[in-house]
Write a protein that holds these residues in place. Sequence first.
Motif, PDB file in Angstrom:
ATOM      1  N   ALA A  28      -3.459   3.813  -2.163  1.00 16.75           N
ATOM      2  CA  ALA A  28      -3.371   3.049  -3.409  1.00 16.75           C
ATOM      3  C   ALA A  28      -2.715   1.710  -3.147  1.00 16.75           C
ATOM      4  N   GLU A  29      -3.005   0.736  -3.994  1.00 17.88           N
ATOM      5  CA  GLU A  29      -2.457  -0.609  -3.832  1.00 17.88           C
ATOM      6  C   GLU A  29      -1.603  -0.964  -5.055  1.00 17.88           C
ATOM      7  N   LYS A  30      -0.385  -1.433  -4.784  1.00 14.93           N
ATOM      8  CA  LYS A  30       0.494  -1.840  -5.865  1.00 14.93           C
ATOM      9  C   LYS A  30       0.061  -3.199  -6.405  1.00 14.93           C
ATOM     10  N   PRO A  31       0.084  -3.378  -7.724  1.00 17.96           N
ATOM     11  CA  PRO A  31      -0.339  -4.662  -8.272  1.00 17.96           C
ATOM     12  C   PRO A  31       0.640  -5.790  -7.913  1.00 17.96           C
ATOM     13  N   ILE A  89      -6.484   2.509  -7.053  1.00 19.23           N
ATOM     14  CA  ILE A  89      -6.798   3.537  -6.062  1.00 19.23           C
ATOM     15  C   ILE A  89      -7.901   3.027  -5.145  1.00 19.23           C
ATOM     16  N   ARG A  90      -7.576   2.906  -3.873  1.00 19.71           N
ATOM     17  CA  ARG A  90      -8.598   2.521  -2.892  1.00 19.71           C
ATOM     18  C   ARG A  90      -9.407   3.732  -2.449  1.00 19.71           C
ATOM     19  N   VAL A 137       0.827  -1.200   0.000  1.00 17.07           N
ATOM     20  CA  VAL A 137       0.000   0.000   0.000  1.00 17.07           C
ATOM     21  C   VAL A 137       0.866   1.257   0.000  1.00 17.07           C
ATOM     22  N   ILE A 138       0.428   2.243  -0.758  1.00 18.50           N
ATOM     23  CA  ILE A 138       0.994   3.596  -0.687  1.00 18.50           C
ATOM     24  C   ILE A 138      -0.084   4.465  -0.062  1.00 18.50           C
ATOM     25  N   ASP A 170      -4.037  14.679 -10.003  1.00 22.38           N
ATOM     26  CA  ASP A 170      -2.639  14.486 -10.379  1.00 22.38           C
ATOM     27  C   ASP A 170      -2.062  13.235  -9.703  1.00 22.38           C
ATOM     28  N   TYR A 171      -2.304  13.092  -8.406  1.00 19.56           N
ATOM     29  CA  TYR A 171      -1.795  11.917  -7.694  1.00 19.56           C
ATOM     30  C   TYR A 171      -2.469  10.638  -8.186  1.00 19.56           C
ATOM     31  N   VAL A 172      -3.765  10.696  -8.365  1.00 22.42           N
ATOM     32  CA  VAL A 172      -4.488   9.513  -8.854  1.00 22.42           C
ATOM     33  C   VAL A 172      -3.951   9.097 -10.218  1.00 22.42           C
ATOM     34  N   GLY A 173      -3.769  10.065 -11.110  1.00 23.53           N
ATOM     35  CA  GLY A 173      -3.261   9.762 -12.439  1.00 23.53           C
ATOM     36  C   GLY A 173      -1.852   9.194 -12.392  1.00 23.53           C
ATOM     37  N   GLY A 174      -1.002   9.776 -11.540  1.00 21.75           N
ATOM     38  CA  GLY A 174       0.365   9.294 -11.432  1.00 21.75           C
ATOM     39  C   GLY A 174       0.449   7.882 -10.887  1.00 21.75           C
ATOM     40  N   LEU A 175      -0.367   7.571  -9.890  1.00 21.57           N
ATOM     41  CA  LEU A 175      -0.374   6.228  -9.319  1.00 21.57           C
ATOM     42  C   LEU A 175      -0.954   5.206 -10.288  1.00 21.57           C
TER      43      LEU A 175
END
Length: 249
Positions: free
Chosen positions: A246-249, A181-182, A134-135, A169-174
């Motif tokens: 956010a969750e990394k795949p 995005i959680r 998780v980030i 911006d953060y959502v797009g970058g992640l």
Amino acid sequence: PEGKLWELLMGQQIHIGGLQSSTALADRAGIRPGQQGVDLCCATGAGMRFLLHFRNVSHMHGVDATPAMLELARQRCREEDLAERVTFVEADVCATGLPTGAFDFVWGEDAWCYVENKERLIAEAVRLARPGGVIAFTDWLEGNEPMSEAEAARCLGFMKFPSLFTLADYVGGLRAQGCRIREAADTGRFAAYMPLYLDMLEKQLTYDALRIIGFDAALADSLLAGMRFLKALAVAGKIIQGLVVAEKP
């Protein structure tokens, strides 16, 4: 001196909402006992100490580029008997040198606004998280109502920010890094908390604040004007505290 002034007003947790904000972020991120995390822009380590005390994580790595901050962070960890559970790294948070996929979560609290290249910061955060990790962070962001050029210049100059991201911006970058995005939301705290900080500065801690800045009355007036300006931006929805998980795949 300005850093010491913010700590006077906010306490050791120099982010909007203090313990309540940290607790909400940890809850939403699902931080669990025994996990290992990394705090990017850890400053004096208050966020990590919260996680060690209240979430019983096993170990934290704190990354910051300011030696004075890290020295104070180490001292405070020793004072709270946490030194053996924290590793500090003096490095650029966009290139930490830490191993890939080594952490259950990446953490940040109202600090990534100070980073110049936020795209590189996002990429580094994702690199450090393990698959499924998780980030989770809060940050000062531009709100849904855009600032004028003059307002943006004054805000960035007062806070020493190179830029401000939006939630989008953060959502797009992640998402560009493959993350799911959680949650991405305005916490609603910014406009509610600025009057508190102004009240403390004007009604209770005036002498303490003046001592920190060398009893410079003109500077004190300038700082108060800047904080009133931030309050006005927050009330207008032009600056917010955002929360992203956010969750990394």
